[in-house]
Write an enzyme that holds these catalytic residues in place. Sequence first.
Site, PDB file in Angstrom:
ATOM      1  N   HIS A  91       0.827  -1.213   0.000  1.00 30.64           N
ATOM      2  CA  HIS A  91       0.000   0.000   0.000  1.00 30.64           C
ATOM      3  C   HIS A  91       0.859   1.259   0.000  1.00 30.64           C
ATOM      4  CE1 HIS A  91      -3.428  -2.506   0.947  1.00 30.64           C
ATOM      5  NE2 HIS A  91      -2.828  -2.970   2.025  1.00 30.64           N
ATOM      6  N   HIS A 118       6.074   6.489   6.763  1.00 26.50           N
ATOM      7  CA  HIS A 118       5.651   6.048   5.430  1.00 26.50           C
ATOM      8  C   HIS A 118       5.142   7.269   4.677  1.00 26.50           C
ATOM      9  CE1 HIS A 118       1.996   5.960   7.894  1.00 26.50           C
ATOM     10  NE2 HIS A 118       1.445   6.470   6.804  1.00 26.50           N
ATOM     11  N   HIS A 120       2.567   9.016   1.317  1.00 28.50           N
ATOM     12  CA  HIS A 120       1.383   8.935   0.450  1.00 28.50           C
ATOM     13  C   HIS A 120       1.653   9.836  -0.749  1.00 28.50           C
ATOM     14  CE1 HIS A 120      -1.026   7.070   3.710  1.00 28.50           C
ATOM     15  NE2 HIS A 120      -0.270   7.824   4.485  1.00 28.50           N
ATOM     16  N   GLU A 130      -2.486  13.526   1.490  1.00 31.85           N
ATOM     17  CA  GLU A 130      -3.759  13.128   2.089  1.00 31.85           C
ATOM     18  C   GLU A 130      -4.484  14.356   2.625  1.00 31.85           C
ATOM     19  OE1 GLU A 130      -3.038   9.474   4.585  1.00 31.85           O
ATOM     20  OE2 GLU A 130      -4.177   8.790   2.834  1.00 31.85           O
ATOM     21  N   HIS A 143       4.271  10.701   6.819  1.00 31.70           N
ATOM     22  CA  HIS A 143       3.670  10.463   8.130  1.00 31.70           C
ATOM     23  C   HIS A 143       4.682   9.770   9.037  1.00 31.70           C
ATOM     24  CE1 HIS A 143      -0.663  10.580   6.370  1.00 31.70           C
ATOM     25  NE2 HIS A 143      -0.169  11.779   6.607  1.00 31.70           N
ATOM     26  N   THR A 226      -5.300   6.808   8.514  1.00 32.24           N
ATOM     27  CA  THR A 226      -5.905   7.060   7.194  1.00 32.24           C
ATOM     28  C   THR A 226      -5.958   5.790   6.344  1.00 32.24           C
ATOM     29  OG1 THR A 226      -3.825   7.681   6.132  1.00 32.24           O
ATOM     30  CG2 THR A 226      -5.057   9.443   7.231  1.00 32.24           C
ATOM     31  N   THR A 227      -5.687   4.636   6.962  1.00 33.19           N
ATOM     32  CA  THR A 227      -5.854   3.336   6.299  1.00 33.19           C
ATOM     33  C   THR A 227      -6.684   2.457   7.239  1.00 33.19           C
ATOM     34  OG1 THR A 227      -3.766   2.574   7.276  1.00 33.19           O
ATOM     35  CG2 THR A 227      -3.659   3.420   5.015  1.00 33.19           C
TER      36      THR A 227
HETATM   37 ZN   LIG Z   1      -0.150   7.642   6.453  1.00 37.23          ZN
END
Ligand SMILES: [Zn+2]
Length: 308
Positions: A91, A118, A120, A130, A143, A226-227
């Site tokens: 992901h 990680h 995005h 995000e 993040h 957010t996941t």
């Molecule tokens: Zn994140």
Amino acid sequence: MHLVFLSVFLAFFVKINEGADWCYQSQFTCESHCKAPDHWSEAEHSQSCAGKSQSPINIVTKRTLPDERLTPFKFTGYQDTFHSYIKNNGHSVQVAVPHLATISGGDLKMPYKAVQFHLHWGTDGGPGSEHTVDGEQYPMELHIVHMKQSYTTLSSALQDPNGVAVLGFFYEESASVNRKYEPLINALRKIKTSGANTTINGLSLNALLPSPKNMTSYYRYKGSLTTPGCTEAVVWTVFEHAIPLSRDQLRAFSELQFHDGKKMVGTFRPVQPLNGRQVYRSAGSVALASGILLAISVAAAFGLSRPN
Ligand SMILES: [Zn+2]
Ligand SMILES: *[C@@H]1O[C@H](CO)[C@@H](O)[C@H](O)[C@H]1NC(C)=O
Ligand SMILES: *[C@@H]1O[C@H](CO)[C@@H](O)[C@H](O)[C@H]1NC(C)=O
């Protein structure tokens, strides 16, 4: 007899579909059977994705409230270099951080220690953050996930409504290469496929971040992961100042692959409703600074127009 087989088959098929993994909108096709963001709450242990305090959000700067308790953070161990793994988890790209770096201040009730970071991103350097600010989506977002110092695992911290603190940083495209990011970006070539990992050496969290002076302006609100499972246990800090990366550096992330072999792009959840939550801003944020500038220029104008 055939009916029994049919119903067993159907039950099996439905079960597979229920267990289908969650995915980003960019991955969704009618054949993929994956759960796109609008259906995350149907994924296993993910009812929270339909909750009322979800992340990310669009930050409307003129509706933020200044909060003088939002002082600059104290970063401890952020300058220490460490050896770790960088992994394509299917992901995103994630780096485990030894639990030695901590943050305090910034109205956190106790120190929080770093667990992992990680990112995005969008497609080939296009919009991909995000959080958005006044509707603007940046090309990428970092993040850094922290948990209260008293916890030893992220899953235990997630049981606590304030157990996790995430620092979010935006990226912006710059004309020149950001040399500090070369070790991270070079490692991406070795983890193209889902599940792949490689070692990464001599990295420090400081090297990834803006200078301390450029980290005094930030936004604060209460939200979620957010996941999936979207757990509502996150004290969010979103920094105003973006980190510069060249176009090629931003594009390098789009060379990674999801587990179906497709380009790993558009790895962001759409913004979620605020549902009455208040977003605060630190005293050092630009919204406030421009207010002061306005006051100064008004004062200056009065000064200039005053006769003698
Ligand atoms: Zn994140
Ligand atoms: C990294 O990959 C290797 C081999 O593919 C695997 O054995 C190992 O468990 C992985 N390590 C992590 C931290 O994911
Ligand atoms: C801090 O931010 C300013 C304004 O964006 C920028 O010009 C400067 O290079 C930044 N400083 C550092 C050390 O990142």
